[in-house]
Design a protein around this motif. Structure first.
Motif, PDB file in Angstrom:
ATOM      1  N   GLU A 283       0.858  -1.175   0.000  1.00  0.00           N
ATOM      2  CA  GLU A 283       0.000   0.000   0.000  1.00  0.00           C
ATOM      3  C   GLU A 283       0.896   1.226   0.000  1.00  0.00           C
ATOM      4  N   ASP A 284       0.314   2.411  -0.155  1.00  0.00           N
ATOM      5  CA  ASP A 284       1.100   3.645  -0.156  1.00  0.00           C
ATOM      6  C   ASP A 284       1.803   3.818   1.195  1.00  0.00           C
ATOM      7  N   GLN A 326       8.589   8.104  -1.559  1.00  0.00           N
ATOM      8  CA  GLN A 326       7.225   7.600  -1.514  1.00  0.00           C
ATOM      9  C   GLN A 326       7.192   6.254  -2.243  1.00  0.00           C
ATOM     10  N   ARG A 328       4.634   3.220  -3.720  1.00  0.00           N
ATOM     11  CA  ARG A 328       3.290   2.821  -4.096  1.00  0.00           C
ATOM     12  C   ARG A 328       3.222   1.302  -4.144  1.00  0.00           C
TER      13      ARG A 328
END
Length: 346
Positions: A283-284, A326, A328
């Motif tokens: 998940e993020d 980040q 994903r």
């Protein structure tokens, strides 16, 4: 309340703080019981005897195991996380009259990033090295400290004061301080080659959760043999996190966890190998990295070669040693940790 209002997992942190407070309270209660039973004068005299014993043993060990003289070395952090400049740590070690003096004049001034060390951390790193020199059977208490003097310039990277950022000083700069001391002492006594010199800090976080771990790497070789592989080196007090535990509690998968073959420095005895660990996001999430030895590997000694530097990558693209990224779902973060330095000519 202020601390707990600013963390993602306040109940977990509340438990940590409560455990620390309870330990302090229990220690104080036991000490009071002891003084009531034996008397304050007796207890304080016994404490001083133990400290004096440790000091005598430390001084005797230094006199017998470390050749008297002055020994110098310097080493570098990859950067401070704000600029890309190397950060110099320099030391001159004087050993004489059973006394160990570490003087860090010549080290860089405090830097904008968070790799600055409070003096207490610098002193702890020096004490760690002295502990390695003097033997395991000497009590680990303040008596050892009496035989050691640490000199560090004010407002330097090894003696920072408010408002310098210091978070990585404890986990990364402390390692480099130990490294440079071992390098300096390599001509004075039989010491190991430099180990991975980093804790490879990896921090994951998402909505309502956070996770932090450090990764092992290669230890330096010594005259006694090959360096161990895939272990935490230096002042680290953390353990390996099992894959099953990580995957059970967090939205990520470990795709690979193995030794990084042939990453240790070549020599008569080879340095230990680092590890490779790959994380796949489910998940993020946000990821913060505080890692070192990505530009230059740990040095060998006695003619041994350096270990390989570490490497970080996200989906195959190189990521700096200090970075926030980040992830994903489906993204893969790969951490390759440094190998240890070799000992002796091959």
């Amino acid at each position: 309340r202020l601390v707990l209002a600013n963390v993602r997992t306040p109940e977990m942190r509340r438990g940590d703080l409560a455990a620390q407070l309870a330990a302090c309270e229990r220690g104080a209660a036991r000490y009071r019981e002891l003084t009531e039973r034996r008397g304050r004068t007796f207890v304080e005299g016994a404490v001083e005897d133990v400290l004096a014993y440790a000091e005598r043993r430390t001084r005797a060990a230094l006199a017998s195991r470390v050749r008297a003289g002055r020994y110098e070395a310097e080493d570098f952090l990859d950067s401070d996380g704000v600029t890309e400049h190397d950060v110099r740590i320099r030391v001159a070690v004087d050993v004489s009259d059973a006394t160990f003096i570490a003087d860090f004049r010549g080290s860089d001034a405090a830097v904008p990033g968070n790799v600055n060390c409070p003096l207490a951390v610098t002193r702890s790193a020096v004490f760690f090295v002295v502990r390695c020199l003097v033997g395991e059977d000497i009590p680990n208490n303040g008596g050892l400290h009496r035989a050691v003097t640490v000199r560090a310039p004010s407002d330097s990277v090894v003696n920072a004061s408010w408002p310098c950022a210091v978070a990585a000083g404890n986990v990364e700069t402390s390692q480099r301080i130990a490294d440079v001391l071992f390098l300096a002492l390599s001509s004075a006594t039989d010491v190991v080659a430099q180990g991975q010199g980093t804790m490879n800090n990896v921090v994951f976080g998402g909505d309502g959760w956070t996770y932090y771990e450090t990764l092992g790497g290669g230890q330096g070789a010594s005259s006694k043999g090959t360096g161990p592989s895939g272990i935490h080196v230096g002042m680290s007090n953390t353990r390996n996190t099992p894959v099953e535990v990580f995957e059970l509690e967090h939205p990520a998968r470990i795709r690979m966890y193995s030794l990084r073959q042939s990453s240790g420095g070549v020599g008569q005895y080879e340095g230990g190998d680092g590890v490779v660990r790959e994380y796949e996001a489910l998940e993020d999430m946000e990821v913060s990295l505080i890692t070192e030895r990505r530009r230059r590997g740990p040095s060998g000694v006695a003619g041994g070669r350096s270990g390989l530097p570490g490497r970080n990558s996200l989906n195959g693209e190189v990521v700096p040693g200090r970075a926030e990224v980040q992830m994903r779902p489906g993204d893969v973060l790969r951490i390759e940790t440094p190998g240890g330095g070799g000992w002796g000519r091959d």
